[in-house]
Motif scaffolding. Structure first.
Motif, PDB file in Angstrom:
ATOM      1  N   PHE A  64      -3.865  19.827  -3.201  1.00  9.34           N
ATOM      2  CA  PHE A  64      -5.000  19.427  -2.362  1.00  9.34           C
ATOM      3  C   PHE A  64      -6.054  18.709  -3.198  1.00  9.34           C
ATOM      4  O   PHE A  64      -6.591  17.674  -2.790  1.00  9.34           O
ATOM      5  N   ASN A  65      -6.346  19.239  -4.386  1.00 11.18           N
ATOM      6  CA  ASN A  65      -7.344  18.609  -5.253  1.00 11.18           C
ATOM      7  C   ASN A  65      -6.878  17.236  -5.732  1.00 11.18           C
ATOM      8  O   ASN A  65      -7.693  16.317  -5.892  1.00 11.18           O
ATOM      9  N   ASN A  66      -5.580  17.080  -5.952  1.00 12.25           N
ATOM     10  CA  ASN A  66      -5.051  15.767  -6.330  1.00 12.25           C
ATOM     11  C   ASN A  66      -5.269  14.746  -5.227  1.00 12.25           C
ATOM     12  O   ASN A  66      -5.659  13.602  -5.469  1.00 12.25           O
ATOM     13  N   ILE A  67      -4.996  15.178  -4.001  1.00 10.38           N
ATOM     14  CA  ILE A  67      -5.176  14.274  -2.853  1.00 10.38           C
ATOM     15  C   ILE A  67      -6.652  13.991  -2.638  1.00 10.38           C
ATOM     16  O   ILE A  67      -7.071  12.843  -2.455  1.00 10.38           O
ATOM     17  N   GLY A 108      -9.024  14.018  -4.708  1.00 10.59           N
ATOM     18  CA  GLY A 108      -9.640  13.238  -5.767  1.00 10.59           C
ATOM     19  C   GLY A 108      -9.265  11.777  -5.757  1.00 10.59           C
ATOM     20  O   GLY A 108      -9.802  10.986  -6.552  1.00 10.59           O
ATOM     21  N   ASN A 109      -8.383  11.368  -4.868  1.00  7.88           N
ATOM     22  CA  ASN A 109      -7.977   9.967  -4.816  1.00  7.88           C
ATOM     23  C   ASN A 109      -8.831   9.209  -3.810  1.00  7.88           C
ATOM     24  O   ASN A 109      -8.880   9.554  -2.637  1.00  7.88           O
ATOM     25  N   LYS A 110      -9.475   8.175  -4.263  1.00 11.08           N
ATOM     26  CA  LYS A 110     -10.422   7.432  -3.418  1.00 11.08           C
ATOM     27  C   LYS A 110      -9.730   6.710  -2.261  1.00 11.08           C
ATOM     28  O   LYS A 110     -10.387   6.326  -1.283  1.00 11.08           O
ATOM     29  N   ASP A 111      -8.405   6.502  -2.374  1.00 10.03           N
ATOM     30  CA  ASP A 111      -7.691   5.775  -1.322  1.00 10.03           C
ATOM     31  C   ASP A 111      -7.186   6.692  -0.207  1.00 10.03           C
ATOM     32  O   ASP A 111      -6.567   6.219   0.744  1.00 10.03           O
ATOM     33  N   PHE A 112      -7.460   7.990  -0.320  1.00  9.17           N
ATOM     34  CA  PHE A 112      -6.933   8.954   0.653  1.00  9.17           C
ATOM     35  C   PHE A 112      -7.317   8.573   2.086  1.00  9.17           C
ATOM     36  O   PHE A 112      -6.502   8.618   3.001  1.00  9.17           O
ATOM     37  N   HIS A 113      -8.580   8.181   2.265  1.00  7.04           N
ATOM     38  CA  HIS A 113      -9.072   7.904   3.621  1.00  7.04           C
ATOM     39  C   HIS A 113      -8.402   6.696   4.259  1.00  7.04           C
ATOM     40  O   HIS A 113      -8.507   6.479   5.467  1.00  7.04           O
ATOM     41  N   ARG A 114      -7.704   5.888   3.460  1.00 10.78           N
ATOM     42  CA  ARG A 114      -7.012   4.736   4.028  1.00 10.78           C
ATOM     43  C   ARG A 114      -5.806   5.176   4.840  1.00 10.78           C
ATOM     44  O   ARG A 114      -5.312   4.442   5.704  1.00 10.78           O
ATOM     45  N   GLU A 125       0.860  -1.180   0.000  1.00 14.92           N
ATOM     46  CA  GLU A 125       0.000   0.000   0.000  1.00 14.92           C
ATOM     47  C   GLU A 125       0.902   1.238   0.000  1.00 14.92           C
ATOM     48  O   GLU A 125       1.089   1.876   1.019  1.00 14.92           O
ATOM     49  N   PRO A 126       1.487   1.545  -1.138  1.00 12.07           N
ATOM     50  CA  PRO A 126       2.447   2.660  -1.171  1.00 12.07           C
ATOM     51  C   PRO A 126       1.802   3.981  -0.780  1.00 12.07           C
ATOM     52  O   PRO A 126       0.804   4.395  -1.352  1.00 12.07           O
ATOM     53  N   ILE A 127       2.386   4.635   0.201  1.00 11.47           N
ATOM     54  CA  ILE A 127       1.880   5.920   0.685  1.00 11.47           C
ATOM     55  C   ILE A 127       2.805   7.056   0.274  1.00 11.47           C
ATOM     56  O   ILE A 127       2.527   8.227   0.509  1.00 11.47           O
ATOM     57  N   ASP A 128       3.903   6.687  -0.375  1.00 10.43           N
ATOM     58  CA  ASP A 128       4.947   7.655  -0.697  1.00 10.43           C
ATOM     59  C   ASP A 128       4.420   8.846  -1.496  1.00 10.43           C
ATOM     60  O   ASP A 128       4.743   9.993  -1.226  1.00 10.43           O
ATOM     61  N   ASN A 129       3.565   8.579  -2.498  1.00 15.88           N
ATOM     62  CA  ASN A 129       3.047   9.672  -3.322  1.00 15.88           C
ATOM     63  C   ASN A 129       2.218  10.655  -2.509  1.00 15.88           C
ATOM     64  O   ASN A 129       2.277  11.868  -2.718  1.00 15.88           O
ATOM     65  N   GLN A 144       2.963  14.625  -1.961  1.00 14.85           N
ATOM     66  CA  GLN A 144       1.965  15.655  -2.259  1.00 14.85           C
ATOM     67  C   GLN A 144       1.692  16.508  -1.030  1.00 14.85           C
ATOM     68  O   GLN A 144       1.545  17.736  -1.127  1.00 14.85           O
ATOM     69  N   LEU A 145       1.627  15.863   0.136  1.00 11.07           N
ATOM     70  CA  LEU A 145       1.398  16.598   1.374  1.00 11.07           C
ATOM     71  C   LEU A 145       2.562  17.549   1.652  1.00 11.07           C
ATOM     72  O   LEU A 145       2.354  18.707   2.033  1.00 11.07           O
TER      73      LEU A 145
END
Length: 535
Positions: free
Chosen positions: A296-299, A301-307, A268-272, A276-277
């Motif tokens: 912020f919009n890139n983050i 818009g990603n459905k996996d953000f909440h993980r 579950e790569p979190i590096d990106n 971005q943060l």
């Protein structure tokens, strides 16, 4: 542009050379701290991936069969899985203090006879022990020779070239050679600490010196980083810093080793998200809210953000970015806030051309404010869209007077005009005839060359900083504060700016007289920082 070449960095640790033993029933591998490298060089190399590690080297009923390099074996298995069949260059990172051992022995003899420095003699004794036990350079040499002898045929990966990065041989430790042992304790401690090598300074210096000839070759290519197991953690960190700082672009592919598995791939790569943060925070602190909102919009818009983060943070942070947009675009926002923000952002970016453009805009906005606020000397200020010029009228219907301070000076009482342009005159004009003063005249001429000829104004950076009364040393410190993400230090720097002899009079004209004035977007930065810490 990628050149489609593959490189690998492998940090060589003390246990990265092992012996494979035949017990009669099973093959096992083990590290032998007393290994004879000359003897080891006579053995063939075997793939260790399917051979378990076990403490067995002291047993008498086992037979040495071959040698292996477990970390490299695991790393090559990792690249094979990705369909890679060639490594253009393998960089072996190791440490080597051998050429300083004799000098350390000399210093030990001197310091052990001085009762006031016996603790330093003990320190040197420990350093000598570490240096003598360090076999990573010898391991790297043996590994290189085996690869060049085509000893790694058990892997379906060709290694075209091997380079040994022998940290300790590139100059950082050289000052030790100048010591006699009679120096002051402060000098001895400062210099001897270099050979401790467990410091970031050592590895950054050595790696920059060692890798400089390879930067052009590495740039634009894929780099496998087998540096997260084995070796020294600080070496790994230094390598990341050096590559990130020195290369324009490269595709980093970290390899994580496992005790039980051949290698591990991030599931579950979190590096990106973290990158971005980091970018979003940097943009906010540098007052570049448009770029921050893009991240912020890139983050968002990603459905996996909440993980990875608190999913409630998005609706909480959204109003902050909406407020930033409003401050940048709303008709009721004050001109000083906007132009001061744009100037400061350009200063943080060291973009002196933008600073010059926004400085001219700030000057014109200040002049307009003075013109439109005046109700006694003239009752009307009108802009002619054909001539693109402003004029003032003593009364409606009277003759227009071009709204240039030096022309107005010929038509109105000087004391009255000085009161109208209070705060503006000392900065931009000559008090005698209201023409531009020499400093502003030169700066404005550079602005004209920039706008009409595209000529950079970078050569007058110091002149502009002097004009807006910002010490270049303070500016440099502020840029470092930005790099360190020190928001409080940035606010202190900015407060000093707003209360200097340039910005403070303009704030008075803009009706922003508060001594504790803070840019609205900077106040929003503090709100953002509090939210980010709750991610």
């Amino acid at each position: 542009m990628s050149n489609d070449r593959n490189y690998m960095f492998l940090s060589v640790g003390q246990r990265d050379l092992q012996i494979i033993y035949d017990t009669g029933s099973v093959l096992l591998r083990d590290f032998d701290s007393q290994i004879d490298f000359k003897d080891a060089s006579s053995y063939s190399v075997e793939n260790s991936v399917c051979i378990k590690e076990k403490k067995i080297c002291k047993q008498k009923d086992v037979r040495k069969k071959s040698i292996c390099f477990p970390m490299l074996d695991k790393s090559l298995e990792s690249v094979i899985k990705e369909g890679i069949d060639n490594i253009d260059c393998l960089f072996l990172l190791c440490t080597n203090r051998n050429k300083y051992v004799n000098k350390l022995n000399e210093l030990y003899e001197v310091l052990s006879k001085d009762e006031s420095k016996l603790d330093l003699a003990d320190y040197i004794e420990k350093l000598l022990s570490y240096a003598k036990k360090d076999k990573t350079s010898q391991t790297a040499e043996l590994l290189k020779s085996k690869i060049e002898q085509n000893g790694f045929r058990h892997h379906n990966v060709a290694i075209t070239k091997v380079e040994i990065i022998d940290t300790g041989n590139y100059g950082f430790l050289e000052p030790i050679k100048e010591l006699s042992g009679t120096e002051s304790r402060a000098v001895l401690e400062k210099t001897l600490f270099r050979i401790d090598i467990n410091i970031l300074d050592f590895f950054e210096y050595e790696l920059v010196k060692a890798l400089k000839p390879f930067f052009k070759e590495l740039n634009g290519n894929r780099i496998f980083l087998s540096t997260y197991s084995g070796g020294m953690p600080i070496m790994q960190r230094a390598l990341d810093i050096v590559l990130d700082s020195s290369l324009i672009y490269y595709q980093a592919s970290p390899i994580f080793h496992s005790e039980n598995l051949t290698f591990q791939s991030p599931s579950e790569p979190i590096d990106n998200y973290l990158k971005q943060l980091k970018s979003m925070t940097y943009f906010v602190l540098s007052l570049d809210w448009e770029s921050a909102k893009y991240q912020f919009n890139n983050i968002k818009g990603n459905k996996d953000f909440h993980r990875y983060y608190n999913k409630q943070i998005i609706p909480t942070m959204e109003p902050v970015f909406n407020e930033a947009t409003k401050l940048n675009t709303d008709k009721d926002a004050k001109w000083f806030d906007r132009f001061a923000t744009l100037m400061l952002r350009a200063l943080y970016q060291r973009n002196i051309n933008d600073v010059l453009v926004w400085l001219k805009c700030l000057e014109e906005a200040t002049l307009n404010e003075c013109l439109y606020k005046e109700k006694k000397l003239w009752q009307v200020v009108r802009f002619d869209p054909n001539t693109r010029l402003k004029s003032v009228y003593r009364k409606p219907g009277s003759e227009p007077i071009p709204a240039f301070p030096d022309i107005l000076h010929k038509h109105f009482d000087e004391n009255d005009l000085s009161n109208t342009f209070k705060g503006y005159v000392p900065i931009f004009l000559n008090s005698k005839d209201f023409t531009w003063n020499d400093d502003w005249d030169v700066i404005n001429s550079y602005r004209n060359d920039l706008i009409h000829k595209g000529k950079s104004a970078v050569k007058i950076e110091k002149r502009i900083l002097k004009f807006i009364q910002i010490d270049p040393a303070d500016m440099q410190k502020a840029i470092q504060h930005l790099s360190n993400k020190d928001l409080d230090a940035l606010i202190q720097f900015e407060s000093k700016c707003w209360n200097n002899g340039f910005f403070q009079p303009l704030r008075q004209i803009a009706e922003k007289p508060d001594k504790d004035y803070v840019l609205p977007l900077r106040r929003l930065s503090k709100t953002y920082a509090e939210l980010v810490l709750n991610l």
